[in-house]
Design a protein around this motif. Structure first.
Motif, PDB file in Angstrom:
ATOM      1  N   GLY A 196     -29.151   4.996   7.330  1.00  0.00           N
ATOM      2  CA  GLY A 196     -28.211   5.384   8.376  1.00  0.00           C
ATOM      3  C   GLY A 196     -28.895   5.604   9.708  1.00  0.00           C
ATOM      4  O   GLY A 196     -28.355   5.256  10.768  1.00  0.00           O
ATOM      5  N   LEU A 197     -30.107   6.161   9.675  1.00  0.00           N
ATOM      6  CA  LEU A 197     -30.859   6.379  10.909  1.00  0.00           C
ATOM      7  C   LEU A 197     -31.192   5.043  11.568  1.00  0.00           C
ATOM      8  O   LEU A 197     -31.030   4.878  12.786  1.00  0.00           O
ATOM      9  N   VAL A 198     -31.657   4.079  10.780  1.00  0.00           N
ATOM     10  CA  VAL A 198     -31.978   2.760  11.333  1.00  0.00           C
ATOM     11  C   VAL A 198     -30.710   2.086  11.856  1.00  0.00           C
ATOM     12  O   VAL A 198     -30.736   1.395  12.878  1.00  0.00           O
ATOM     13  N   LYS A 199     -29.606   2.296  11.174  1.00  0.00           N
ATOM     14  CA  LYS A 199     -28.338   1.734  11.637  1.00  0.00           C
ATOM     15  C   LYS A 199     -27.970   2.290  13.008  1.00  0.00           C
ATOM     16  O   LYS A 199     -27.451   1.566  13.870  1.00  0.00           O
ATOM     17  N   ASP A 200     -28.253   3.573  13.224  1.00  0.00           N
ATOM     18  CA  ASP A 200     -27.989   4.176  14.532  1.00  0.00           C
ATOM     19  C   ASP A 200     -28.893   3.575  15.604  1.00  0.00           C
ATOM     20  O   ASP A 200     -28.459   3.344  16.742  1.00  0.00           O
ATOM     21  N   LEU A 201     -30.149   3.307  15.261  1.00  0.00           N
ATOM     22  CA  LEU A 201     -31.050   2.661  16.212  1.00  0.00           C
ATOM     23  C   LEU A 201     -30.550   1.256  16.556  1.00  0.00           C
ATOM     24  O   LEU A 201     -30.610   0.827  17.722  1.00  0.00           O
ATOM     25  N   ALA A 202     -30.062   0.552  15.554  1.00  0.00           N
ATOM     26  CA  ALA A 202     -29.512  -0.774  15.790  1.00  0.00           C
ATOM     27  C   ALA A 202     -28.285  -0.698  16.706  1.00  0.00           C
ATOM     28  O   ALA A 202     -28.101  -1.544  17.595  1.00  0.00           O
ATOM     29  N   LEU A 203     -27.465   0.314  16.503  1.00  0.00           N
ATOM     30  CA  LEU A 203     -26.284   0.506  17.348  1.00  0.00           C
ATOM     31  C   LEU A 203     -26.683   0.724  18.802  1.00  0.00           C
ATOM     32  O   LEU A 203     -26.053   0.182  19.719  1.00  0.00           O
ATOM     33  N   LEU A 204     -27.753   1.503  19.019  1.00  0.00           N
ATOM     34  CA  LEU A 204     -28.224   1.723  20.385  1.00  0.00           C
ATOM     35  C   LEU A 204     -28.675   0.410  21.018  1.00  0.00           C
ATOM     36  O   LEU A 204     -28.384   0.139  22.191  1.00  0.00           O
ATOM     37  N   ALA A 205     -29.391  -0.407  20.247  1.00  0.00           N
ATOM     38  CA  ALA A 205     -29.855  -1.692  20.777  1.00  0.00           C
ATOM     39  C   ALA A 205     -28.676  -2.599  21.118  1.00  0.00           C
ATOM     40  O   ALA A 205     -28.681  -3.297  22.142  1.00  0.00           O
ATOM     41  N   LYS A 206     -27.656  -2.592  20.271  1.00  0.00           N
ATOM     42  CA  LYS A 206     -26.473  -3.405  20.538  1.00  0.00           C
ATOM     43  C   LYS A 206     -25.719  -2.918  21.767  1.00  0.00           C
ATOM     44  O   LYS A 206     -25.046  -3.704  22.453  1.00  0.00           O
ATOM     45  N   THR A 207     -25.818  -1.628  22.039  1.00  0.00           N
ATOM     46  CA  THR A 207     -25.077  -1.037  23.148  1.00  0.00           C
ATOM     47  C   THR A 207     -25.768  -1.269  24.487  1.00  0.00           C
ATOM     48  O   THR A 207     -25.185  -1.021  25.537  1.00  0.00           O
TER      49      THR A 207
END
Length: 458
Positions: free
Chosen positions: A43-54
Motif C-alpha cells: 500500500g505504501l508503494v501504491k501511494d508513491l506510485a499515485l504521487l508519481a502519476k499525479t
C-alpha cells in the motif's frame, strides 16, 4: 453529520491546495528496510506510485541494513566491525565492508530495490534502479582498512533528471561506484541527503518503522509542540539540534555500535543535516501506519513530525477575501454563545482590528484588538480551527494581539467572556470589574450576557 461533511470538504480543499503547490516538485523518500517487511508495504508503494502519476517527481532511497545483516549471516561472513569516520556525512559508525562481503552486500541491496520495482510495476509505474551515485572509499580509519566501505563523491544529476523527466521513479540502492567501477557500500542516509541537496528537493521523507516506540524513550524539550498522544508535530532546526543533544546517549557515536535502539534519533540527525543543506521541509513518518505519506503530504496537521526551515505559519492583517474563512471559524462559537454574533459587514467595518493566523496558506485562527481609548484595548473574536487544537493557535493569536497593543502604547488589554475564563487566566489575565472598562465600552456593555471581565496589565 454536518461536522463530518465539513471535515471532508476541508480535507478535499487541503488536498487540492498541496497538489497544486507541489506538482512538479522533487521529493526524496528514504525508506528503512523494516518497512518493506511490513504487510502494509504494498500500500505504501501504491501511494508513491499515485504521487508519481499525479505529477510529483519521486525518488526512492531504500535502506537495506537489516537485509544485509541477514544475507551476511546466512553466508557466515562477519559483519560486526564498525568504524567511525569524520569523512562521512554523519560522523557515525559505518559497516566495514570487506572484499569477501561486498558481492553479498550488493545482492542484498539490489534485492530490496527490486521489491520496490515489483510493486511499482503492479501500479503501472516505470522505475529504474541505476548507478546514480559516484562513491569513493573511506580508506584506512584508525588502523582499519575499510576496503569497500565508501561515501558519496557525486550524484549524477543529469542522469537522474532525464529519468524524472520521463515520468519514471529512480531507485538508489546503498551502493556507489568509483570512476573505475569499484563498488562501495554507502549508507542510505548519506545518499538520501546527497541527492536531496543535488536536485534541490523541496521535501525529504524519512520513513521509519518505529511505531512511536523509539520516540517514547526520548527526552522531549518542553518547547517542542506535541500532539495529545505525545507524538511530535514540528520542529525548527534549532529545536531538532536541542532534541539530539538532549538524547546524545542514544547515538551510535556514543555507544560505539550501530543498533536499532537509536533509529528514531538517527532520523532526526538526517533531518537536521538536510535542513542545514537547504531542504525546507523534512518529514519523519511511521511507514507502518496506513496512508501515512498521503496524510503527511496532503494535510496541514500531517501524520508525522516535520522539521521546517521556511515560514510554516504566520499571523497577518486580514484581507476582504478572508471573511468567509473567518466566519467559518467563528460560526460554531457564535452558535454556542461563546462569541457574540458578527456578520461580514461588521467585520469589514473593523477590518484593521483583525488578524488571522495562516498555516500553509489556510486560515486556522483569528482574533481582533479593538481600541476603546484610555490606553485600553479589547481582545475579541478569538477563534481557532478545532482540528488544530494541539498547536496552541489560540495562545499564538492572543500573544500577537497583546504585542500589537504594546506597540500601540496601550497599558491594559481586557476580554469579555462567558465560558473561557479559565483559559484566559492561564494566559495571565485577572478578573476585573465592569467599572474598570473604558467609558465607551462600559456604555455598550450587554447586561443580559453578564460577561465576566478579565484584564492584563502591559
Amino acid at each position: 453529520m454536518i461536522i463530518n461533511d465539513n471535515s471532508q470538504v476541508d480535507l478535499i480543499r487541503e488536498v487540492f491546495h498541496y497538489q497544486s503547490r507541489f506538482e512538479g516538485s522533487t521529493m526524496v523518500f528514504k525508506i528503512d528496510y523494516p518497512v518493506t517487511e511490513d504487510p502494509g508495504f504494498p500500500g505504501l508503494v501504491k501511494d508513491l506510485a499515485l504521487l508519481a502519476k499525479t505529477g510529483f517527481r519521486v525518488i526512492i532511497v531504500p535502506g537495506a541494513k537489516e537485509n544485509i545483516d541477514a544475507v551476511l549471516k546466512q553466508h557466515d561472513i562477519n559483519s560486526s566491525n564498525y568504524v567511525t569516520s569524520i569523512d562521512s556525512a554523519f560522523n557515525s559508525p559505518v559497516r566495514v565492508t570487506t572484499s569477501q562481503a561486498i558481492s553479498y552486500v550488493e545482492m542484498a541491496a539490489f534485492n530490496v530495490a527490486s521489491r520496490f520495482m515489483t510493486f511499482l510495476s503492479g501500479s503501472r509505474i516505470d522505475a529504474l534502479i541505476g548507478n546514480f551515485v559516484r562513491a569513493r572509499g573511506l580508506g584506512v580509519i584508525n588502523g582499519t582498512d575499510t576496503e569497500h566501505t565508501g561515501t558519496v563523491d557525486k550524484i549524477y544529476t543529469d542522469s537522474l533528471t532525464r529519468v524524472l523527466n520521463l515520468g519514471m521513479i529512480p531507485i538508489l540502492p546503498c551502493i556507489g561506484w568509483s570512476p573505475s567501477g569499484k563498488p562501495y557500500n554507502v549508507p542510505s542516509d548519506e545518499i538520501a541527503l546527497a541527492v536531496s541537496k543535488a536536485l534541490g528537493a523541496v521535501k525529504l521523507f524519512i520513513i521509519c518503522a518505529h511505531n512511536n516506540s523509539g520516540m517514547n524513550m526520548l527526552k522531549i524539550p518542553e518547547s517542542i509542540e506535541k500532539r495529545q498522544d505525545g507524538s511530535l508535530i514540528r520542529l525548527t532546526p534549532a529545536q531538532t539540534e536541542h532534541l539530539i543533544n538532549s538524547n546524545s546517549g542514544f547515538f551510535p557515536e556514543n555507544s560505539g555500535s550501530y543498533n536499532d535502539e537509536n533509529q528514531y534519533l538517527r532520523g532526526f540527525k538526517l533531518g537536521l543535516k538536510a535542513s542545514q543543506a537547504g531542504v525546507h521541509r523534512v518529514h519523519l513518518i511511521d511507514g507502518m501506519e496506513e496512508g501515512s505519506i498521503l496524510k503527511e503530504l496532503f494535510s496541514n496537521l500531517g501524520a508525522g513530525t516535520m522539521i521546517y526551515t521556511d515560514e510554516y505559519d504566520s499571523i497577518r492583517a486580514i484581507h476582504s477575501s478572508d471573511l468567509p474563512d473567518i466566519l467559518r471559524l467563528m460560526g460554531p462559537l457564535m452558535q454556542k454563545g461563546i462569541l457574540i454574533r458578527r456578520n461580514a459587514e461588521q467585520i469589514q467595518d473593523k477590518k484593521n482590528d483583525y488578524s488571522v493566523l495562516e498555516i500553509d496558506g489556510s486560515i486556522r485562527a483569528c482574533g481582533a484588538l479593538h481600541d476603546w481609548g484610555e490606553s485600553q484595548g479589547e481582545i475579541a473574536a478569538v477563534a481557532t480551527d478545532p482540528n488544530y487544537s494541539d498547536l496552541g493557535l489560540g495562545r499564538k493569536i492572543v500573544g500577537c494581539l497583546i504585542e500589537k497593543a504594546r506597540k500601540n502604547k496601550m497599558s491594559r488589554v481586557f476580554v469579555l467572556t462567558t465560558q473561557s475564563q479559565d483559559w484566559f487566566e492561564s494566559l495571565g489575565f485577572k478578573e476585573a470589574s465592569v467599572e474598570s472598562l473604558p467609558e465607551q465600552k462600559r456604555r455598550i456593555y450587554d447586561q443580559s450576557r453578564k460577561s465576566k471581565v478579565f484584564a492584563l496589565k502591559l
